[in-house]
Write a protein that holds these residues in place. Structure first.
Motif, PDB file in Angstrom:
ATOM      1  N   ALA A 193      -8.787  14.905 -72.609  1.00 47.90           N
ATOM      2  CA  ALA A 193      -9.735  16.016 -72.590  1.00 47.90           C
ATOM      3  C   ALA A 193     -11.102  15.625 -72.059  1.00 47.90           C
ATOM      4  CB  ALA A 193      -9.876  16.589 -73.992  1.00 47.90           C
ATOM      5  N   SER A 194     -11.553  14.425 -72.323  1.00 44.64           N
ATOM      6  CA  SER A 194     -12.893  14.036 -71.890  1.00 44.64           C
ATOM      7  C   SER A 194     -12.839  12.686 -71.193  1.00 44.64           C
ATOM      8  CB  SER A 194     -13.843  13.988 -73.077  1.00 44.64           C
ATOM      9  OG  SER A 194     -13.372  13.062 -74.026  1.00 44.64           O
ATOM     10  N   ALA A 195     -12.261  12.669 -70.019  1.00 46.90           N
ATOM     11  CA  ALA A 195     -12.089  11.432 -69.264  1.00 46.90           C
ATOM     12  C   ALA A 195     -13.434  10.809 -68.926  1.00 46.90           C
ATOM     13  CB  ALA A 195     -11.316  11.708 -67.981  1.00 46.90           C
ATOM     14  N   VAL A 196     -13.513   9.501 -69.009  1.00 49.21           N
ATOM     15  CA  VAL A 196     -14.720   8.811 -68.584  1.00 49.21           C
ATOM     16  C   VAL A 196     -14.545   8.234 -67.191  1.00 49.21           C
ATOM     17  CG1 VAL A 196     -15.565   8.304 -70.896  1.00 49.21           C
ATOM     18  CG2 VAL A 196     -14.044   6.692 -69.778  1.00 49.21           C
ATOM     19  N   SER A 197     -13.321   8.312 -66.649  1.00 50.46           N
ATOM     20  CA  SER A 197     -13.107   7.913 -65.259  1.00 50.46           C
ATOM     21  C   SER A 197     -11.917   8.676 -64.680  1.00 50.46           C
ATOM     22  CB  SER A 197     -12.873   6.406 -65.138  1.00 50.46           C
ATOM     23  OG  SER A 197     -11.640   6.042 -65.685  1.00 50.46           O
ATOM     24  N   VAL A 198     -11.951   8.821 -63.365  1.00 48.11           N
ATOM     25  CA  VAL A 198     -10.856   9.462 -62.646  1.00 48.11           C
ATOM     26  C   VAL A 198     -10.754   8.774 -61.289  1.00 48.11           C
ATOM     27  CG1 VAL A 198     -12.302  11.320 -61.688  1.00 48.11           C
ATOM     28  CG2 VAL A 198      -9.852  11.669 -61.912  1.00 48.11           C
ATOM     29  N   THR A 199      -9.527   8.558 -60.814  1.00 44.57           N
ATOM     30  CA  THR A 199      -9.299   7.902 -59.527  1.00 44.57           C
ATOM     31  C   THR A 199      -8.673   8.912 -58.576  1.00 44.57           C
ATOM     32  OG1 THR A 199      -9.021   5.754 -60.598  1.00 44.57           O
ATOM     33  CG2 THR A 199      -8.141   5.984 -58.361  1.00 44.57           C
ATOM     34  N   LEU A 200      -9.313   9.068 -57.408  1.00 44.04           N
ATOM     35  CA  LEU A 200      -8.894  10.064 -56.425  1.00 44.04           C
ATOM     36  C   LEU A 200      -8.903   9.484 -55.024  1.00 44.04           C
ATOM     37  CD1 LEU A 200     -11.259  12.904 -57.692  1.00 44.04           C
ATOM     38  CD2 LEU A 200      -8.813  12.743 -58.140  1.00 44.04           C
ATOM     39  N   GLN A 201      -8.133  10.107 -54.146  1.00 45.13           N
ATOM     40  CA  GLN A 201      -8.159   9.791 -52.720  1.00 45.13           C
ATOM     41  C   GLN A 201      -8.814  10.962 -51.992  1.00 45.13           C
ATOM     42  OE1 GLN A 201      -3.831   8.883 -52.432  1.00 45.13           O
ATOM     43  NE2 GLN A 201      -4.563   7.023 -51.439  1.00 45.13           N
ATOM     44  N   PRO A 202      -9.244  10.751 -50.740  1.00 43.36           N
ATOM     45  CA  PRO A 202      -9.844  11.851 -49.986  1.00 43.36           C
ATOM     46  C   PRO A 202      -8.934  13.076 -49.979  1.00 43.36           C
ATOM     47  CG  PRO A 202     -10.148   9.791 -48.825  1.00 43.36           C
ATOM     48  CD  PRO A 202      -9.234   9.498 -49.975  1.00 43.36           C
ATOM     49  N   GLY A 203      -9.537  14.258 -50.257  1.00 45.45           N
ATOM     50  CA  GLY A 203      -8.799  15.504 -50.295  1.00 45.45           C
ATOM     51  C   GLY A 203      -8.315  15.888 -51.681  1.00 45.45           C
ATOM     52  N   GLN A 204      -8.381  14.976 -52.630  1.00 47.19           N
ATOM     53  CA  GLN A 204      -7.910  15.259 -53.982  1.00 47.19           C
ATOM     54  C   GLN A 204      -9.037  15.758 -54.876  1.00 47.19           C
ATOM     55  OE1 GLN A 204      -6.019  11.545 -55.199  1.00 47.19           O
ATOM     56  NE2 GLN A 204      -4.023  12.504 -54.869  1.00 47.19           N
ATOM     57  N   THR A 205      -8.641  16.490 -55.921  1.00 52.38           N
ATOM     58  CA  THR A 205      -9.556  17.004 -56.928  1.00 52.38           C
ATOM     59  C   THR A 205      -9.090  16.533 -58.292  1.00 52.38           C
ATOM     60  OG1 THR A 205     -10.036  18.976 -55.624  1.00 52.38           O
ATOM     61  CG2 THR A 205     -10.494  19.115 -57.978  1.00 52.38           C
ATOM     62  N   GLY A 206     -10.035  16.171 -59.141  1.00 52.37           N
ATOM     63  CA  GLY A 206      -9.686  15.727 -60.485  1.00 52.37           C
ATOM     64  C   GLY A 206     -10.750  16.128 -61.486  1.00 52.37           C
ATOM     65  N   GLN A 207     -10.396  16.015 -62.751  1.00 48.13           N
ATOM     66  CA  GLN A 207     -11.289  16.375 -63.847  1.00 48.13           C
ATOM     67  C   GLN A 207     -11.928  15.118 -64.410  1.00 48.13           C
ATOM     68  OE1 GLN A 207     -11.403  19.753 -64.543  1.00 48.13           O
ATOM     69  NE2 GLN A 207     -13.147  19.403 -65.887  1.00 48.13           N
ATOM     70  N   LEU A 208     -13.228  15.146 -64.577  1.00 46.91           N
ATOM     71  CA  LEU A 208     -13.994  14.043 -65.144  1.00 46.91           C
ATOM     72  C   LEU A 208     -14.867  14.627 -66.246  1.00 46.91           C
ATOM     73  CD1 LEU A 208     -14.832  11.022 -64.925  1.00 46.91           C
ATOM     74  CD2 LEU A 208     -16.601  11.765 -63.347  1.00 46.91           C
ATOM     75  N   ALA A 209     -14.397  14.513 -67.480  1.00 45.78           N
ATOM     76  CA  ALA A 209     -15.047  15.160 -68.629  1.00 45.78           C
ATOM     77  C   ALA A 209     -15.156  16.650 -68.327  1.00 45.78           C
ATOM     78  CB  ALA A 209     -16.379  14.512 -68.939  1.00 45.78           C
ATOM     79  N   ASP A 210     -16.351  17.215 -68.317  1.00 41.81           N
ATOM     80  CA  ASP A 210     -16.521  18.648 -68.055  1.00 41.81           C
ATOM     81  C   ASP A 210     -16.820  18.941 -66.588  1.00 41.81           C
ATOM     82  OD1 ASP A 210     -19.014  17.459 -68.116  1.00 41.81           O
ATOM     83  OD2 ASP A 210     -19.993  19.116 -69.149  1.00 41.81           O
ATOM     84  N   LYS A 211     -16.597  17.950 -65.713  1.00 45.20           N
ATOM     85  CA  LYS A 211     -16.872  18.103 -64.290  1.00 45.20           C
ATOM     86  C   LYS A 211     -15.575  18.105 -63.489  1.00 45.20           C
ATOM     87  CE  LYS A 211     -20.814  15.107 -65.036  1.00 45.20           C
ATOM     88  NZ  LYS A 211     -20.473  14.859 -66.436  1.00 45.20           N
ATOM     89  N   LYS A 212     -15.547  18.889 -62.433  1.00 42.33           N
ATOM     90  CA  LYS A 212     -14.433  18.857 -61.490  1.00 42.33           C
ATOM     91  C   LYS A 212     -14.965  18.184 -60.224  1.00 42.33           C
ATOM     92  CE  LYS A 212     -11.175  22.165 -60.764  1.00 42.33           C
ATOM     93  NZ  LYS A 212     -10.727  23.515 -60.395  1.00 42.33           N
ATOM     94  N   ILE A 213     -14.274  17.135 -59.768  1.00 37.47           N
ATOM     95  CA  ILE A 213     -14.706  16.342 -58.617  1.00 37.47           C
ATOM     96  C   ILE A 213     -13.689  16.495 -57.497  1.00 37.47           C
ATOM     97  CG2 ILE A 213     -15.246  14.008 -57.788  1.00 37.47           C
ATOM     98  CD1 ILE A 213     -17.137  14.866 -59.986  1.00 37.47           C
ATOM     99  N   THR A 214     -14.168  16.826 -56.290  1.00 36.81           N
ATOM    100  CA  THR A 214     -13.320  16.880 -55.101  1.00 36.81           C
ATOM    101  C   THR A 214     -13.881  15.912 -54.067  1.00 36.81           C
ATOM    102  OG1 THR A 214     -12.808  19.213 -55.489  1.00 36.81           O
ATOM    103  CG2 THR A 214     -12.376  18.356 -53.272  1.00 36.81           C
TER     104      THR A 214
END
Length: 100
Positions: free
Chosen positions: A8-29
């Motif tokens: 629910a409250s990730a402190v890290s997320v691993t993504l590649q170009p073009g991907q979207t992920g959830q980082l706590a209350d933030k969405k990162i693309t």
């Protein structure tokens, strides 16, 4: 592939170009990555850097961020940080929401 360190409250997320992920209350693309770093095992005059253009959505607000490795001295805290990145054509970028 998205890797979250906590559900629910990730402190890290691993993504590649073009991907979207959830980082706590933030969405990162990850929109774009420019990598001029010196590859492992190669002798370079300059170490280079990796620059990532990302879109961050938080509480209905959108922000475009430019994050880099190594992080600039006195870099402004934007609520997300680029912690590490693999080498290759499609690097895997690890983002964190922790201050250092």
């Amino acid at each position: 592939m998205i890797a979250l360190s906590a559900a629910a409250s990730a402190v890290s997320v691993t993504l590649q170009p073009g991907q979207t992920g959830q980082l706590a209350d933030k969405k990162i693309t990850v929109l774009r990555v420019q990598d001029s770093r010196c590859a492992p095992g190669v002798q370079c005059i300059r170490a280079g850097e990796l620059v990532a253009k990302v879109l961050m959505s938080e509480q209905g607000r959108l922000r475009f961020l430019t994050l880099q490795l190594p992080e600039e001295k006195n870099a402004e805290w934007r609520g997300v940080r680029l912690g590490q990145a693999t080498f290759g054509k499609q690097p895997r970028l690890t983002f964190t929401d922790e201050r250092r």
